[in-house]
Design a protein around this motif. Structure first.
Motif, PDB file in Angstrom:
ATOM      1  N   LEU A   1       0.825  -1.197   0.000  1.00  0.00           N
ATOM      2  CA  LEU A   1       0.000   0.000   0.000  1.00  0.00           C
ATOM      3  C   LEU A   1       0.865   1.255   0.000  1.00  0.00           C
ATOM      4  O   LEU A   1       0.380   2.347   0.240  1.00  0.00           O
ATOM      5  N   GLY A   2       2.146   1.062  -0.233  1.00  0.00           N
ATOM      6  CA  GLY A   2       3.043   2.201  -0.273  1.00  0.00           C
ATOM      7  C   GLY A   2       3.428   2.722   1.101  1.00  0.00           C
ATOM      8  O   GLY A   2       4.012   3.785   1.222  1.00  0.00           O
ATOM      9  N   MET A   3       3.131   1.964   2.143  1.00  0.00           N
ATOM     10  CA  MET A   3       3.406   2.427   3.497  1.00  0.00           C
ATOM     11  C   MET A   3       4.772   1.963   3.983  1.00  0.00           C
ATOM     12  O   MET A   3       5.338   2.547   4.885  1.00  0.00           O
ATOM     13  N   GLY A   4       5.293   0.897   3.430  1.00  0.00           N
ATOM     14  CA  GLY A   4       6.613   0.414   3.820  1.00  0.00           C
ATOM     15  C   GLY A   4       6.620  -0.250   5.175  1.00  0.00           C
ATOM     16  O   GLY A   4       5.642  -0.269   5.895  1.00  0.00           O
ATOM     17  N   GLY A   5       7.771  -0.819   5.515  1.00  0.00           N
ATOM     18  CA  GLY A   5       7.893  -1.533   6.793  1.00  0.00           C
ATOM     19  C   GLY A   5       8.246  -0.588   7.913  1.00  0.00           C
ATOM     20  O   GLY A   5       7.534  -0.451   8.889  1.00  0.00           O
ATOM     21  N   GLY A   6       9.379   0.069   7.797  1.00  0.00           N
ATOM     22  CA  GLY A   6       9.818   1.075   8.746  1.00  0.00           C
ATOM     23  C   GLY A   6       9.888   0.624  10.183  1.00  0.00           C
ATOM     24  O   GLY A   6       9.242  -0.320  10.583  1.00  0.00           O
ATOM     25  N   GLY A   7      10.676   1.291  10.946  1.00  0.00           N
ATOM     26  CA  GLY A   7      10.725   1.091  12.395  1.00  0.00           C
ATOM     27  C   GLY A   7      11.190  -0.273  12.837  1.00  0.00           C
ATOM     28  O   GLY A   7      10.962  -1.269  12.192  1.00  0.00           O
ATOM     29  N   GLY A   8      11.845  -0.299  13.978  1.00  0.00           N
ATOM     30  CA  GLY A   8      12.276  -1.559  14.575  1.00  0.00           C
ATOM     31  C   GLY A   8      11.213  -2.047  15.526  1.00  0.00           C
ATOM     32  O   GLY A   8      10.051  -1.689  15.443  1.00  0.00           O
ATOM     33  N   GLY A   9      11.622  -2.878  16.444  1.00  0.00           N
ATOM     34  CA  GLY A   9      10.656  -3.390  17.401  1.00  0.00           C
ATOM     35  C   GLY A   9      10.927  -4.839  17.706  1.00  0.00           C
ATOM     36  O   GLY A   9      11.923  -5.420  17.289  1.00  0.00           O
ATOM     37  N   ALA A  10      10.050  -5.427  18.455  1.00  0.00           N
ATOM     38  CA  ALA A  10      10.235  -6.805  18.883  1.00  0.00           C
ATOM     39  C   ALA A  10      10.114  -7.780  17.723  1.00  0.00           C
ATOM     40  O   ALA A  10      10.688  -8.853  17.751  1.00  0.00           O
ATOM     41  N   MET A  11       9.343  -7.440  16.713  1.00  0.00           N
ATOM     42  CA  MET A  11       9.112  -8.367  15.616  1.00  0.00           C
ATOM     43  C   MET A  11       9.906  -7.979  14.370  1.00  0.00           C
ATOM     44  O   MET A  11       9.386  -8.003  13.266  1.00  0.00           O
ATOM     45  N   SER A  12      11.144  -7.597  14.524  1.00  0.00           N
ATOM     46  CA  SER A  12      11.939  -7.240  13.365  1.00  0.00           C
ATOM     47  C   SER A  12      13.049  -8.257  13.182  1.00  0.00           C
ATOM     48  O   SER A  12      13.359  -9.036  14.063  1.00  0.00           O
ATOM     49  N   GLY A  13      13.640  -8.236  12.023  1.00  0.00           N
ATOM     50  CA  GLY A  13      14.738  -9.153  11.740  1.00  0.00           C
ATOM     51  C   GLY A  13      14.256 -10.363  10.960  1.00  0.00           C
ATOM     52  O   GLY A  13      13.079 -10.672  10.897  1.00  0.00           O
ATOM     53  N   ARG A  14      15.215 -11.036  10.359  1.00  0.00           N
ATOM     54  CA  ARG A  14      14.893 -12.177   9.504  1.00  0.00           C
ATOM     55  C   ARG A  14      14.398 -13.375  10.302  1.00  0.00           C
ATOM     56  O   ARG A  14      13.536 -14.108   9.849  1.00  0.00           O
ATOM     57  N   ALA A  15      14.919 -13.618  11.510  1.00  0.00           N
ATOM     58  CA  ALA A  15      14.506 -14.782  12.303  1.00  0.00           C
ATOM     59  C   ALA A  15      13.047 -14.668  12.709  1.00  0.00           C
ATOM     60  O   ALA A  15      12.307 -15.653  12.669  1.00  0.00           O
ATOM     61  N   ALA A  16      12.617 -13.460  13.076  1.00  0.00           N
ATOM     62  CA  ALA A  16      11.218 -13.275  13.447  1.00  0.00           C
ATOM     63  C   ALA A  16      10.324 -13.452  12.236  1.00  0.00           C
ATOM     64  O   ALA A  16       9.224 -13.986  12.340  1.00  0.00           O
ATOM     65  N   ALA A  17      10.791 -13.009  11.075  1.00  0.00           N
ATOM     66  CA  ALA A  17       9.985 -13.141   9.867  1.00  0.00           C
ATOM     67  C   ALA A  17       9.798 -14.608   9.506  1.00  0.00           C
ATOM     68  O   ALA A  17       8.713 -15.017   9.116  1.00  0.00           O
ATOM     69  N   THR A  18      10.834 -15.419   9.643  1.00  0.00           N
ATOM     70  CA  THR A  18      10.684 -16.828   9.298  1.00  0.00           C
ATOM     71  C   THR A  18       9.840 -17.551  10.337  1.00  0.00           C
ATOM     72  O   THR A  18       9.076 -18.444   9.983  1.00  0.00           O
ATOM     73  N   ALA A  19       9.935 -17.167  11.605  1.00  0.00           N
ATOM     74  CA  ALA A  19       9.103 -17.800  12.632  1.00  0.00           C
ATOM     75  C   ALA A  19       7.637 -17.456  12.400  1.00  0.00           C
ATOM     76  O   ALA A  19       6.766 -18.333  12.482  1.00  0.00           O
ATOM     77  N   MET A  20       7.354 -16.192  12.092  1.00  0.00           N
ATOM     78  CA  MET A  20       5.977 -15.796  11.807  1.00  0.00           C
ATOM     79  C   MET A  20       5.480 -16.461  10.530  1.00  0.00           C
ATOM     80  O   MET A  20       4.311 -16.811  10.425  1.00  0.00           O
ATOM     81  N   GLY A  21       6.366 -16.639   9.587  1.00  0.00           N
ATOM     82  CA  GLY A  21       5.993 -17.320   8.349  1.00  0.00           C
ATOM     83  C   GLY A  21       5.618 -18.769   8.599  1.00  0.00           C
ATOM     84  O   GLY A  21       4.647 -19.282   8.034  1.00  0.00           O
ATOM     85  N   LYS A  22       6.381 -19.435   9.466  1.00  0.00           N
ATOM     86  CA  LYS A  22       6.080 -20.827   9.795  1.00  0.00           C
ATOM     87  C   LYS A  22       4.759 -20.947  10.538  1.00  0.00           C
ATOM     88  O   LYS A  22       3.958 -21.847  10.263  1.00  0.00           O
ATOM     89  N   VAL A  23       4.508 -20.025  11.469  1.00  0.00           N
ATOM     90  CA  VAL A  23       3.238 -20.045  12.203  1.00  0.00           C
ATOM     91  C   VAL A  23       2.077 -19.797  11.248  1.00  0.00           C
ATOM     92  O   VAL A  23       1.026 -20.449  11.330  1.00  0.00           O
ATOM     93  N   THR A  24       2.286 -18.884  10.299  1.00  0.00           N
ATOM     94  CA  THR A  24       1.237 -18.604   9.310  1.00  0.00           C
ATOM     95  C   THR A  24       0.939 -19.836   8.470  1.00  0.00           C
ATOM     96  O   THR A  24      -0.224 -20.165   8.226  1.00  0.00           O
ATOM     97  N   TRP A  25       1.982 -20.531   8.028  1.00  0.00           N
ATOM     98  CA  TRP A  25       1.785 -21.736   7.228  1.00  0.00           C
ATOM     99  C   TRP A  25       1.061 -22.821   8.017  1.00  0.00           C
ATOM    100  O   TRP A  25       0.163 -23.489   7.500  1.00  0.00           O
ATOM    101  N   ILE A  26       1.445 -23.007   9.268  1.00  0.00           N
ATOM    102  CA  ILE A  26       0.811 -24.034  10.111  1.00  0.00           C
ATOM    103  C   ILE A  26      -0.670 -23.713  10.308  1.00  0.00           C
ATOM    104  O   ILE A  26      -1.538 -24.588  10.166  1.00  0.00           O
TER     105      ILE A  26
END
Length: 124
Positions: A30-55
């Motif tokens: 939507l043109g808003m981008g990711g931006g900002g850090g936080g607890a859910m940033s980084g590649r490891a969090a993205a893959t963990a969230m991806g796995k939970v989404t797939w499950i």
């Protein structure tokens, strides 16, 4: 059994919505981008969230198929008309003009126009 599967299905749907909304945006959508850090940033969090989404998505599809099979077994050999108590066609071959709960169909329709009568505008 159907109610248990349905409750699990609804919980999976809500969980799947929540997990998808928590995921970090990859930008461009939507043109808003990711931006900002936080607890859910980084590649490891993205893959963990991806796995939970797939499950959750796979479990959602399994419960969807299970609910479809249960519904098909419950309605095997019965039509909606049979459940309403009406018949699909009259036995003697004549046209049945009764509607369940409404009575005779001819009383619901406007009177037929005469072919010989001229068309006259309504006087208002």
């Amino acid at each position: 059994m159907e109610n248990v599967v349905l409750i699990i299905h609804l919980l999976l749907a809500l969980s799947l919505i929540g997990v998808v909304l928590l995921q970090r945006s990859e930008g461009g959508g939507l043109g808003m981008g990711g931006g900002g850090g936080g607890a859910m940033s980084g590649r490891a969090a993205a893959t963990a969230m991806g796995k939970v989404t797939w499950i959750l998505a796979i479990a959602f599809i399994i419960t969807s198929i299970t609910l479809t099979v249960i519904a098909a077994e419950k309605s095997a050999g019965a039509s909606v008309i049979d459940r309403l108590g009406g018949s699909s066609a009259p036995a003697d071959g004549a046209e049945d003009t009764t509607v369940p709960g409404l009575g005779d169909l001819d009383t619901l329709l406007p009177p037929a126009a005469d072919d010989d009568a001229p068309l006259t505008p309504r006087a208002d």
